[in-house]
Design an enzyme around this catalytic site. Structure first.
Site, PDB file in Angstrom:
ATOM      1  N   ASP A   1       0.864  -1.181   0.000  1.00 34.13           N
ATOM      2  CA  ASP A   1       0.000   0.000   0.000  1.00 34.13           C
ATOM      3  C   ASP A   1       0.902   1.233   0.000  1.00 34.13           C
ATOM      4  O   ASP A   1       1.715   1.413   0.918  1.00 34.13           O
ATOM      5  CB  ASP A   1      -0.850  -0.048   1.278  1.00 34.13           C
ATOM      6  CG  ASP A   1      -1.789   1.142   1.401  1.00 34.13           C
ATOM      7  OD1 ASP A   1      -1.619   2.141   0.672  1.00 34.13           O
ATOM      8  OD2 ASP A   1      -2.690   1.072   2.250  1.00 34.13           O
ATOM      9  N   ILE A   2       0.765   2.061  -1.007  1.00 34.37           N
ATOM     10  CA  ILE A   2       1.682   3.194  -1.137  1.00 34.37           C
ATOM     11  C   ILE A   2       1.529   4.187   0.017  1.00 34.37           C
ATOM     12  O   ILE A   2       2.480   4.880   0.364  1.00 34.37           O
ATOM     13  CB  ILE A   2       1.513   3.877  -2.520  1.00 34.37           C
ATOM     14  CG1 ILE A   2       2.781   4.656  -2.877  1.00 34.37           C
ATOM     15  CG2 ILE A   2       0.279   4.764  -2.564  1.00 34.37           C
ATOM     16  CD1 ILE A   2       2.862   5.054  -4.334  1.00 34.37           C
TER      17      ILE A   2
ATOM     18  N   VAL B   1      -5.960   4.773  -5.914  1.00 34.65           N
ATOM     19  CA  VAL B   1      -4.845   5.223  -5.084  1.00 34.65           C
ATOM     20  C   VAL B   1      -5.065   6.665  -4.612  1.00 34.65           C
ATOM     21  O   VAL B   1      -4.674   7.039  -3.497  1.00 34.65           O
ATOM     22  CB  VAL B   1      -3.510   4.998  -5.841  1.00 34.65           C
ATOM     23  CG1 VAL B   1      -3.311   5.958  -6.958  1.00 34.65           C
ATOM     24  CG2 VAL B   1      -2.343   5.035  -4.884  1.00 34.65           C
ATOM     25  N   ASP B   2      -5.695   7.463  -5.434  1.00 34.47           N
ATOM     26  CA  ASP B   2      -6.005   8.863  -5.096  1.00 34.47           C
ATOM     27  C   ASP B   2      -6.888   8.911  -3.835  1.00 34.47           C
ATOM     28  O   ASP B   2      -6.591   9.641  -2.869  1.00 34.47           O
ATOM     29  CB  ASP B   2      -6.747   9.456  -6.300  1.00 34.47           C
ATOM     30  CG  ASP B   2      -6.793  10.972  -6.311  1.00 34.47           C
ATOM     31  OD1 ASP B   2      -6.161  11.605  -5.451  1.00 34.47           O
ATOM     32  OD2 ASP B   2      -7.469  11.518  -7.208  1.00 34.47           O
TER      33      ASP B   2
ATOM     34  N   SER C   1      -2.204   4.864 -14.167  1.00 39.10           N
ATOM     35  CA  SER C   1      -3.130   4.543 -15.272  1.00 39.10           C
ATOM     36  C   SER C   1      -3.538   3.077 -15.361  1.00 39.10           C
ATOM     37  O   SER C   1      -4.369   2.731 -16.202  1.00 39.10           O
ATOM     38  CB  SER C   1      -2.583   4.993 -16.645  1.00 39.10           C
ATOM     39  OG  SER C   1      -2.622   6.393 -16.773  1.00 39.10           O
TER      40      SER C   1
ATOM     41  N   GLY D   1      -5.209   1.275 -13.259  1.00 42.13           N
ATOM     42  CA  GLY D   1      -6.411   0.923 -12.515  1.00 42.13           C
ATOM     43  C   GLY D   1      -7.643   1.389 -13.269  1.00 42.13           C
ATOM     44  O   GLY D   1      -7.947   0.886 -14.360  1.00 42.13           O
ATOM     45  N   ILE D   2      -8.305   2.388 -12.704  1.00 39.05           N
ATOM     46  CA  ILE D   2      -9.548   2.904 -13.281  1.00 39.05           C
ATOM     47  C   ILE D   2      -9.320   3.389 -14.721  1.00 39.05           C
ATOM     48  O   ILE D   2     -10.212   3.303 -15.560  1.00 39.05           O
ATOM     49  CB  ILE D   2     -10.097   4.046 -12.394  1.00 39.05           C
ATOM     50  CG1 ILE D   2     -10.436   3.512 -10.991  1.00 39.05           C
ATOM     51  CG2 ILE D   2     -11.314   4.719 -13.025  1.00 39.05           C
ATOM     52  CD1 ILE D   2     -10.528   4.584  -9.915  1.00 39.05           C
TER      53      ILE D   2
HETATM   54  P1  ADP Z   1      -5.609   5.373 -12.546  1.00 42.12           P
HETATM   55  O1  ADP Z   1      -6.883   6.176 -12.565  1.00 42.12           O
HETATM   56  O2  ADP Z   1      -4.378   6.171 -12.911  1.00 42.12           O
HETATM   57  O3  ADP Z   1      -5.742   4.095 -13.297  1.00 42.12           O
HETATM   58  P2  ADP Z   1      -5.956   3.959  -9.995  1.00 42.12           P
HETATM   59  O4  ADP Z   1      -5.783   4.527  -8.631  1.00 42.12           O
HETATM   60  O5  ADP Z   1      -7.310   3.498 -10.383  1.00 42.12           O
HETATM   61  O6  ADP Z   1      -5.360   5.065 -10.985  1.00 42.12           O
HETATM   62  O7  ADP Z   1      -4.986   2.746 -10.167  1.00 42.12           O
HETATM   63  C1  ADP Z   1      -3.590   2.824 -10.331  1.00 42.12           C
HETATM   64  C2  ADP Z   1      -2.972   1.621  -9.645  1.00 42.12           C
HETATM   65  O8  ADP Z   1      -2.894   1.888  -8.243  1.00 42.12           O
HETATM   66  C3  ADP Z   1      -3.789   0.335  -9.775  1.00 42.12           C
HETATM   67  O9  ADP Z   1      -2.904  -0.743 -10.024  1.00 42.12           O
HETATM   68  C4  ADP Z   1      -4.444   0.188  -8.410  1.00 42.12           C
HETATM   69  O10 ADP Z   1      -4.695  -1.166  -8.069  1.00 42.12           O
HETATM   70  C5  ADP Z   1      -3.335   0.755  -7.539  1.00 42.12           C
HETATM   71  N1  ADP Z   1      -3.705   1.153  -6.170  1.00 42.12           N
HETATM   72  C6  ADP Z   1      -4.915   1.391  -5.626  1.00 42.12           C
HETATM   73  N2  ADP Z   1      -4.789   1.693  -4.320  1.00 42.12           N
HETATM   74  C7  ADP Z   1      -3.450   1.640  -4.031  1.00 42.12           C
HETATM   75  C8  ADP Z   1      -2.666   1.832  -2.868  1.00 42.12           C
HETATM   76  N3  ADP Z   1      -3.204   2.168  -1.702  1.00 42.12           N
HETATM   77  N4  ADP Z   1      -1.304   1.687  -2.967  1.00 42.12           N
HETATM   78  C9  ADP Z   1      -0.725   1.373  -4.138  1.00 42.12           C
HETATM   79  N5  ADP Z   1      -1.413   1.177  -5.277  1.00 42.12           N
HETATM   80  C10 ADP Z   1      -2.759   1.306  -5.220  1.00 42.12           C
END
Ligand code: ADP
Length: 178
Positions: A10-11, A33-34, A124, A126-127
């Site tokens: 988890d970042i 992640v945001d 990029s 994820g969503i």
């Molecule tokens: P984007 O809209 O740029 O695709 P996302 O947040 O949907 O961004 O996803 C980017 C990546 O971050 C995905 O692989 C997602 O699974 C991952 N992610 C989501 N939550 C966390 C977290 N807490 N720590 C690290 N990576 C995460």
């Protein structure tokens, strides 16, 4: 020499100088992640983002750009917000260039802050729908190119992959790239 490392995790829990956020262009938070960064980092990050919106980015932060705030309650010192491109096969080349730009710009902003350790999520992937292996190739290839042979770069650039699957994809691409 900069070490490029991969961890599953988890970042928001990383003890690093800079955590990079895959932000929404509004800078006002989103999912993935945001959402996690704003939840765990508390309201100060969002307050700074609102300030940036009002003062410098009235129309939002452009795709491929990056901007820093402090990190609120996170163990990190700063959050560098970057806006990844949505994946669109018809516009692959320009969007892949924008994704590479996210990594370059984030590293540039991190260097301006004097960061020694920088953690990235898979921007990029994820969503925004980027195919994981290609997102990993662009991420690892771009960071490796930026830090190659450079003195005075960060000590560590850490990719923090959410879940075993994404970790394995990055590890596989890392082995391919050597
Ligand atoms: P984007 O809209 O740029 O695709 P996302 O947040 O949907 O961004 O996803 C980017 C990546 O971050 C995905 O692989 C997602 O699974 C991952 N992610 C989501 N939550 C966390 C977290 N807490 N720590 C690290 N990576 C995460």
């Amino acid at each position: 020499m900069t070490r490029i490392t991969l961890v599953e995790g988890d970042i928001t829990a990383q003890q690093v100088d800079v955590v990079v956020n895959a932000a929404h262009s509004s800078l006002l938070g989103g999912g993935g992640v945001d959402g996690a960064i704003h939840r765990r980092g508390g309201p100060r990050i969002l307050a700074e983002c609102r300030e940036l919106r009002a003062s410098r980015y009235g129309r939002g932060l452009a795709t491929g750009r990056a901007v820093a705030t402090t990190a609120g309650d996170l163990p990190a010192r700063w959050v560098v917000h970057t806006v990844g491109p949505v994946h669109l096969a018809d516009e692959y080349e320009e969007r892949a260039e924008l994704l590479a730009s996210c990594y370059r710009e984030s590293l540039r902003v991190a260097a301006e802050l004097g960061a020694r350790t920088v953690a990235f999520p898979a921007v990029s992937a994820g969503i925004f729908g980027w195919p994981p292996a290609d997102a990993a190739r662009i991420a690892l290839g771009t960071v490796a190119a930026v830090v190659a042979g450079r003195e005075g770069g960060p000590e560590e650039v850490r990719f923090v992959l959410f879940g075993a699957e994404m970790y394995e994809v990055f590890a596989g691409v890392g082995r391919e790239l050597g």
